[in-house]
Design a protein around this motif. Structure first.
Motif, PDB file in Angstrom:
ATOM      1  N   ASP A   1       0.838  -1.198   0.000  1.00 15.13           N
ATOM      2  CA  ASP A   1       0.000   0.000   0.000  1.00 15.13           C
ATOM      3  C   ASP A   1       0.882   1.262   0.000  1.00 15.13           C
ATOM      4  OD1 ASP A   1      -2.600   1.195   0.102  1.00 15.13           O
ATOM      5  OD2 ASP A   1      -2.117   1.800   2.163  1.00 15.13           O
ATOM      6  N   SER A   2       1.956   1.212   0.798  1.00 11.80           N
ATOM      7  CA  SER A   2       2.881   2.353   0.866  1.00 11.80           C
ATOM      8  C   SER A   2       3.529   2.576  -0.503  1.00 11.80           C
ATOM      9  CB  SER A   2       3.981   2.091   1.894  1.00 11.80           C
ATOM     10  OG  SER A   2       3.415   1.829   3.151  1.00 11.80           O
ATOM     11  N   ARG A   3       3.921   1.492  -1.145  1.00  9.63           N
ATOM     12  CA  ARG A   3       4.575   1.593  -2.460  1.00  9.63           C
ATOM     13  C   ARG A   3       3.639   2.274  -3.465  1.00  9.63           C
ATOM     14  NH1 ARG A   3       8.974  -1.661  -3.340  1.00  9.63           N
ATOM     15  NH2 ARG A   3       8.262  -3.370  -2.039  1.00  9.63           N
ATOM     16  N   LYS A   4       2.339   1.920  -3.355  1.00  5.43           N
ATOM     17  CA  LYS A   4       1.346   2.490  -4.277  1.00  5.43           C
ATOM     18  C   LYS A   4       1.220   4.008  -4.061  1.00  5.43           C
ATOM     19  CE  LYS A   4      -2.321  -0.247  -4.445  1.00  5.43           C
ATOM     20  NZ  LYS A   4      -3.664  -0.612  -3.939  1.00  5.43           N
ATOM     21  N   VAL A   5       1.105   4.391  -2.791  1.00  3.90           N
ATOM     22  CA  VAL A   5       0.936   5.817  -2.450  1.00  3.90           C
ATOM     23  C   VAL A   5       2.170   6.618  -2.897  1.00  3.90           C
ATOM     24  CG1 VAL A   5       0.828   7.428  -0.486  1.00  3.90           C
ATOM     25  CG2 VAL A   5      -0.621   5.375  -0.511  1.00  3.90           C
ATOM     26  N   ILE A   6       3.351   6.061  -2.638  1.00  2.69           N
ATOM     27  CA  ILE A   6       4.603   6.767  -2.952  1.00  2.69           C
ATOM     28  C   ILE A   6       4.802   6.837  -4.468  1.00  2.69           C
ATOM     29  CG2 ILE A   6       7.130   6.603  -2.725  1.00  2.69           C
ATOM     30  CD1 ILE A   6       6.450   5.515   0.207  1.00  2.69           C
ATOM     31  N   ALA A   7       4.478   5.749  -5.171  1.00  3.35           N
ATOM     32  CA  ALA A   7       4.619   5.742  -6.642  1.00  3.35           C
ATOM     33  C   ALA A   7       3.751   6.835  -7.263  1.00  3.35           C
ATOM     34  CB  ALA A   7       4.231   4.372  -7.197  1.00  3.35           C
ATOM     35  N   SER A   8       2.532   6.984  -6.740  1.00  2.01           N
ATOM     36  CA  SER A   8       1.610   7.944  -7.367  1.00  2.01           C
ATOM     37  C   SER A   8       2.080   9.392  -7.167  1.00  2.01           C
ATOM     38  CB  SER A   8       0.178   7.749  -6.858  1.00  2.01           C
ATOM     39  OG  SER A   8       0.101   8.196  -5.542  1.00  2.01           O
ATOM     40  N   LEU A   9       2.910   9.618  -6.150  1.00  3.93           N
ATOM     41  CA  LEU A   9       3.442  10.968  -5.924  1.00  3.93           C
ATOM     42  C   LEU A   9       4.308  11.444  -7.094  1.00  3.93           C
ATOM     43  CD1 LEU A   9       3.983  13.354  -3.880  1.00  3.93           C
ATOM     44  CD2 LEU A   9       5.903  12.004  -3.023  1.00  3.93           C
ATOM     45  N   ILE A  10       4.943  10.493  -7.809  1.00  9.02           N
ATOM     46  CA  ILE A  10       5.847  10.890  -8.900  1.00  9.02           C
ATOM     47  C   ILE A  10       5.386  10.327 -10.254  1.00  9.02           C
ATOM     48  CG2 ILE A  10       7.887  11.240  -7.431  1.00  9.02           C
ATOM     49  CD1 ILE A  10       8.828   8.401  -8.428  1.00  9.02           C
TER      50      ILE A  10
ATOM     51  N   GLN B   1      15.511  17.171  -3.035  1.00  6.53           N
ATOM     52  CA  GLN B   1      14.997  18.477  -2.588  1.00  6.53           C
ATOM     53  C   GLN B   1      13.766  18.907  -3.384  1.00  6.53           C
ATOM     54  OE1 GLN B   1      16.033  19.893   0.105  1.00  6.53           O
ATOM     55  NE2 GLN B   1      17.981  18.876   0.482  1.00  6.53           N
ATOM     56  N   ALA B   2      13.235  18.017  -4.210  1.00  6.49           N
ATOM     57  CA  ALA B   2      12.082  18.384  -5.035  1.00  6.49           C
ATOM     58  C   ALA B   2      10.863  17.516  -4.757  1.00  6.49           C
ATOM     59  CB  ALA B   2      12.457  18.278  -6.513  1.00  6.49           C
ATOM     60  N   VAL B   3      11.075  16.253  -4.414  1.00 12.31           N
ATOM     61  CA  VAL B   3       9.937  15.341  -4.239  1.00 12.31           C
ATOM     62  C   VAL B   3       9.069  15.803  -3.056  1.00 12.31           C
ATOM     63  CG1 VAL B   3       9.307  12.981  -3.555  1.00 12.31           C
ATOM     64  CG2 VAL B   3      11.030  13.344  -5.322  1.00 12.31           C
ATOM     65  N   GLY B   4       7.787  15.899  -3.316  1.00  9.99           N
ATOM     66  CA  GLY B   4       6.846  16.349  -2.288  1.00  9.99           C
ATOM     67  C   GLY B   4       6.747  17.853  -2.207  1.00  9.99           C
ATOM     68  N   LYS B   5       7.628  18.554  -2.947  1.00  8.83           N
ATOM     69  CA  LYS B   5       7.651  20.018  -2.891  1.00  8.83           C
ATOM     70  C   LYS B   5       7.231  20.620  -4.225  1.00  8.83           C
ATOM     71  CE  LYS B   5      11.226  19.782   0.569  1.00  8.83           C
ATOM     72  NZ  LYS B   5      12.599  20.027   0.962  1.00  8.83           N
ATOM     73  N   MET B   6       7.600  19.934  -5.301  1.00  5.32           N
ATOM     74  CA  MET B   6       7.226  20.403  -6.633  1.00  5.32           C
ATOM     75  C   MET B   6       6.522  19.242  -7.327  1.00  5.32           C
ATOM     76  SD  MET B   6      10.932  21.946  -7.471  1.00  5.32           S
ATOM     77  CE  MET B   6      10.636  23.062  -8.816  1.00  5.32           C
ATOM     78  N   PRO B   7       5.545  19.539  -8.208  1.00  7.93           N
ATOM     79  CA  PRO B   7       4.912  18.418  -8.914  1.00  7.93           C
ATOM     80  C   PRO B   7       5.944  17.711  -9.794  1.00  7.93           C
ATOM     81  CG  PRO B   7       4.010  20.541  -9.639  1.00  7.93           C
ATOM     82  CD  PRO B   7       5.037  20.850  -8.608  1.00  7.93           C
ATOM     83  N   ILE B   8       6.018  16.393  -9.675  1.00 12.26           N
ATOM     84  CA  ILE B   8       7.006  15.629 -10.444  1.00 12.26           C
ATOM     85  C   ILE B   8       6.302  14.488 -11.143  1.00 12.26           C
ATOM     86  CG2 ILE B   8       8.977  14.027 -10.259  1.00 12.26           C
ATOM     87  CD1 ILE B   8      10.064  15.662  -8.045  1.00 12.26           C
ATOM     88  N   ASN B   9       6.596  14.345 -12.421  1.00 15.50           N
ATOM     89  CA  ASN B   9       6.141  13.168 -13.138  1.00 15.50           C
ATOM     90  C   ASN B   9       7.352  12.565 -13.842  1.00 15.50           C
ATOM     91  OD1 ASN B   9       5.244  11.641 -15.568  1.00 15.50           O
ATOM     92  ND2 ASN B   9       3.263  11.992 -14.602  1.00 15.50           N
ATOM     93  N   VAL B  10       7.695  11.350 -13.448  1.00 16.19           N
ATOM     94  CA  VAL B  10       8.919  10.734 -13.974  1.00 16.19           C
ATOM     95  C   VAL B  10       8.858  10.572 -15.492  1.00 16.19           C
ATOM     96  CG1 VAL B  10       9.783   9.542 -11.944  1.00 16.19           C
ATOM     97  CG2 VAL B  10       7.957   8.484 -13.282  1.00 16.19           C
ATOM     98  N   ASN B  11       7.641  10.410 -16.030  1.00 17.34           N
ATOM     99  CA  ASN B  11       7.536  10.208 -17.478  1.00 17.34           C
ATOM    100  C   ASN B  11       7.756  11.517 -18.228  1.00 17.34           C
ATOM    101  OD1 ASN B  11       6.950   7.392 -17.218  1.00 17.34           O
ATOM    102  ND2 ASN B  11       4.983   8.043 -16.383  1.00 17.34           N
ATOM    103  N   SER B  12       7.149  12.613 -17.757  1.00 18.56           N
ATOM    104  CA  SER B  12       7.392  13.871 -18.471  1.00 18.56           C
ATOM    105  C   SER B  12       8.814  14.390 -18.219  1.00 18.56           C
ATOM    106  CB  SER B  12       6.333  14.929 -18.152  1.00 18.56           C
ATOM    107  OG  SER B  12       6.096  14.985 -16.787  1.00 18.56           O
ATOM    108  N   LEU B  13       9.372  14.026 -17.091  1.00 14.13           N
ATOM    109  CA  LEU B  13      10.760  14.411 -16.813  1.00 14.13           C
ATOM    110  C   LEU B  13      11.726  13.592 -17.690  1.00 14.13           C
ATOM    111  CD1 LEU B  13      11.805  16.467 -14.761  1.00 14.13           C
ATOM    112  CD2 LEU B  13      11.985  14.626 -13.079  1.00 14.13           C
ATOM    113  N   GLY B  14      11.308  12.387 -18.043  1.00 11.37           N
ATOM    114  CA  GLY B  14      12.111  11.540 -18.935  1.00 11.37           C
ATOM    115  C   GLY B  14      13.252  10.810 -18.248  1.00 11.37           C
TER     116      GLY B  14
END
Ligand code: PMP
Length: 374
Positions: A46-55, A178-191
């Motif tokens: 469950d934790s993995r799911k919540v954390i994955a969705s953050l990025i 210094q960015a996770v949880g502070k700025m919106p991050i999407n690993v796919n758009s970040l590449g």
């Protein structure tokens, strides 16, 4: 008054509650086949799911580690192990955290060529500098998203665009602590292929972080054991800390609203501190608003830090990991010895208020009046 949130943050209630709850009521080993193991495994999943969705990742792309130092080491050393026959050129920046800098440095001894891109005098890295450094024989690019001392935002997605044309098989790693949880991050758009983060920078516990690894990237393992975390990080998982990490992520609230608030707070801090003639601002204008680096001209960082501490104001003289040493980040920006020796890093969280900044300004005025110049 805590203004050192880039060093660590105060754990939030939900993180503490989750840790306590798992230690008391859900202490099984997630690898055990009985129900106690299953409950622990469920909490971890469950934790993995919540954390994955953050990025914007999927759960199977998240690998728990002891923190970002370990995740950065795994990223770089496993990539090098995979790619060493393909090429030996690694591109990074001169302002990375030591868990990246010292790891790539260790690879120089194995014949890798490492290019350290220098920032401009504001701490920014330009697209042109990236284009010059990333060549067809580059196998790994490692760039942080937000610098931990001055807050500059590095052009990670631009690096990916360049790599697509110039070295499409190279791996892109990003230290996003210094960015996770502070700025919106999407690993796919970040590449990015690999991205790392640490719970204690976002009101979670220390000793837990993650490595995001794109599901299409296969890396050889670095350490060996019971096969946990799909061999990427063997060892019994710390379910209490993982659950604490989940609690911290669930307590972030609205990232964009927080960022908007921090933008206002940062602008207020820049305005008020700039009114003090003895202060110069070292952070770039377009920096991540969670960090503000200043110099109090003529006074040593450490002396100021302890004066502020006597007023219950906690700041940093640079990175907490580089205790007592002059900042290599400010040096790479070409700042003078005077600026470097008098630097203070002020780092915010969503709980800081404008009053904190006014109190800081008053304390700095008092310090300049009372302390002896260097
Ligand atoms: N990278 C950056 C940018 C950091 O600021 C830090 C923490 N100072 C780390 C990596 C290391 O993280 P951890 O404390 O989880 O090992």
């Amino acid at each position: 008054m805590y203004l050192d949130n880039s060093a660590t943050t105060k754990p939030c209630d939900k993180a503490i509650e989750n840790i306590n709850n798992v230690l008391l009521n859900n202490w099984g080993n997630p690898s055990s086949l009985h129900t106690l193991g299953m409950y622990a495994e469920n909490e971890m999943n469950d934790s993995r799911k919540v954390i994955a969705s953050l990025i914007g990742a999927v759960p199977q792309e998240i690998f728990f580690t002891s923190g970002a130092t370990e995740a950065n080491n795994i990223s770089i050393l496993c990539s090098a192990k995979k790619l060493k026959k393909q090429g030996k050129r690694i591109v990074t920046s001169a302002i990375e955290h030591h868990s990246v800098l010292d790891t790539v440095k260790s690879l120089e001894a194995e014949g890798f060529e490492v290019v350290y891109i220098k920032p401009d005098s504001d701490g920014n890295i330009s697209e042109e500098a990236l284009s010059r450094a990333i060549t067809p024989d580059t196998v790994l690019v490692s760039l942080m998203l937000v610098n931990n001392e001055v807050g500059s935002v590095l052009p990670v997605s631009k690096a990916k665009a360049i790599m697509k044309n110039v070295c499409p098989r190279a791996i892109l790693h990003c230290d996003a602590v210094q960015a996770v949880g502070k700025m919106p991050i999407n690993v796919n758009s970040l590449g990015v292929d690999l991205l790392t983060a640490s719970a204690h920078k976002l009101h979670g516990p220390k000793g837990i972080g993650f490595l995001y690894k794109n599901k299409n990237l296969h890396l050889p393992p670095l350490t060996f054991g019971g096969g946990q975390e799909k061999d990427m990080r063997p060892g019994t998982e710390s379910v209490p800390l993982i659950s604490g990490f989940k609690g911290a992520v669930q307590s972030i609230g609205n990232i964009n609203a927080n960022l908007e608030y921090l933008n206002q707070l940062h602008a207020f801090a820049v305005e008020k501190l700039s009114e003090l003639e003895f202060v110069s601002i070292n952070s770039p204008e377009n920096c991540c608003p969670y960090i503000l680096n200043i110099s109090v001209n003529g006074f040593r960082s450490e002396t100021l830090l302890h004066f502020l501490e006597s007023k219950n104001i906690f700041v940093s003289s640079g990175s907490a990991c580089a205790k007592g040493k002059g900042s290599y980040v400010l040096a790479a920006m070409g700042k003078s010895a005077d600026i470097i020796d008098s630097a203070l890093r002020i780092s915010f969280c969503k709980h800081n208020k404008e009053e904190d900044i006014l109190l800081l300004c008053d304390a700095l005025k008092e310090a300049v009046g009372r302390l002896k110049k260097r």
